[in-house]
Enzyme design. Structure first.
Site, PDB file in Angstrom:
ATOM      1  N   THR A   1       0.956  -1.239   0.215  1.00  0.00           N
ATOM      2  CA  THR A   1       0.182   0.015  -0.021  1.00  0.00           C
ATOM      3  C   THR A   1       0.854   1.354   0.060  1.00  0.00           C
ATOM      4  OG1 THR A   1      -0.298   0.143   2.306  1.00  0.00           O
ATOM      5  CG2 THR A   1      -1.797  -1.328   1.449  1.00  0.00           C
ATOM      6  N   CYS A   2       0.428   2.316  -0.786  1.00  0.00           N
ATOM      7  CA  CYS A   2       1.205   3.474  -0.640  1.00  0.00           C
ATOM      8  C   CYS A   2       0.984   4.154   0.784  1.00  0.00           C
ATOM      9  CB  CYS A   2       0.683   4.612  -1.876  1.00  0.00           C
ATOM     10  SG  CYS A   2       1.318   6.228  -1.738  1.00  0.00           S
ATOM     11  N   VAL A   3       2.250   4.158   1.345  1.00  0.00           N
ATOM     12  CA  VAL A   3       2.133   4.700   2.672  1.00  0.00           C
ATOM     13  C   VAL A   3       1.525   6.019   2.769  1.00  0.00           C
ATOM     14  CG1 VAL A   3       4.575   5.690   2.915  1.00  0.00           C
ATOM     15  CG2 VAL A   3       3.448   4.869   4.881  1.00  0.00           C
TER      16      VAL A   3
ATOM     17  N   SER B   1      -2.239   5.867   2.521  1.00  0.00           N
ATOM     18  CA  SER B   1      -2.602   5.048   3.582  1.00  0.00           C
ATOM     19  C   SER B   1      -2.846   5.913   4.792  1.00  0.00           C
ATOM     20  CB  SER B   1      -1.452   4.055   3.915  1.00  0.00           C
ATOM     21  OG  SER B   1      -1.587   2.998   2.954  1.00  0.00           O
TER      22      SER B   1
END
Length: 131
Positions: free
Chosen positions: A80-82, A85
């Site tokens: 997941t794209c931090v 997120s």
């Protein structure tokens, strides 16, 4: 035809659009055809696919669990794209601690990564398909 390597980019939320489910079905189809799915990068609202707090109705498909099974059975990285997120409240334990939150909700099997991971996939996989 020789096997190709793939990465998927999922922008659609776990529920509310067909995007994530289509990506999941595509993932299964390409694996069934003998191709290698290396990673799935969840971006924008797609990061909601990684919340362990998602509880579908009894008669609905559990997409979060389905992603987890796919990853375990086929060695697929779920990233997941931090930044996306954090904006949407999907935090791993490290991010929860770093930002002084009292809980995390990143589902088992998912990891948080930066856009560099997506860029690397674009450079190293034969195909990158966005949903």
């Amino acid at each position: 035809m020789s096997a190709l390597t793939y990465s998927l980019v999922v922008n659609g939320s776990v529920y509310g659009s067909q995007s994530a489910r289509n990506a999941y079905q595509f993932a299964n189809a390409l694996i069934a055809k003998g191709h290698k799915l290396v990673s799935v990068f969840f971006y924008q609202d797609g990061v909601n696919n990684a919340s362990r707090l998602t509880v579908p109705a009894n008669d609905e498909f559990d997409l979060v669990s389905a992603w987890q099974v796919l990853a375990t059975e086929h060695g697929v990285r779920l990233e997941t794209c931090v930044a996306a997120s954090l904006r949407r409240g999907v935090l791993g334990s490290d991010e929860a601690s770093q930002h002084q939150r009292d809980a995390d909700n990143l589902a088992t099997g998912f990891e948080q990564a930066g856009l560099g991971s997506l860029a690397s996939a674009m450079l190293t996989q034969d195909r990158v398909v966005q949903f």
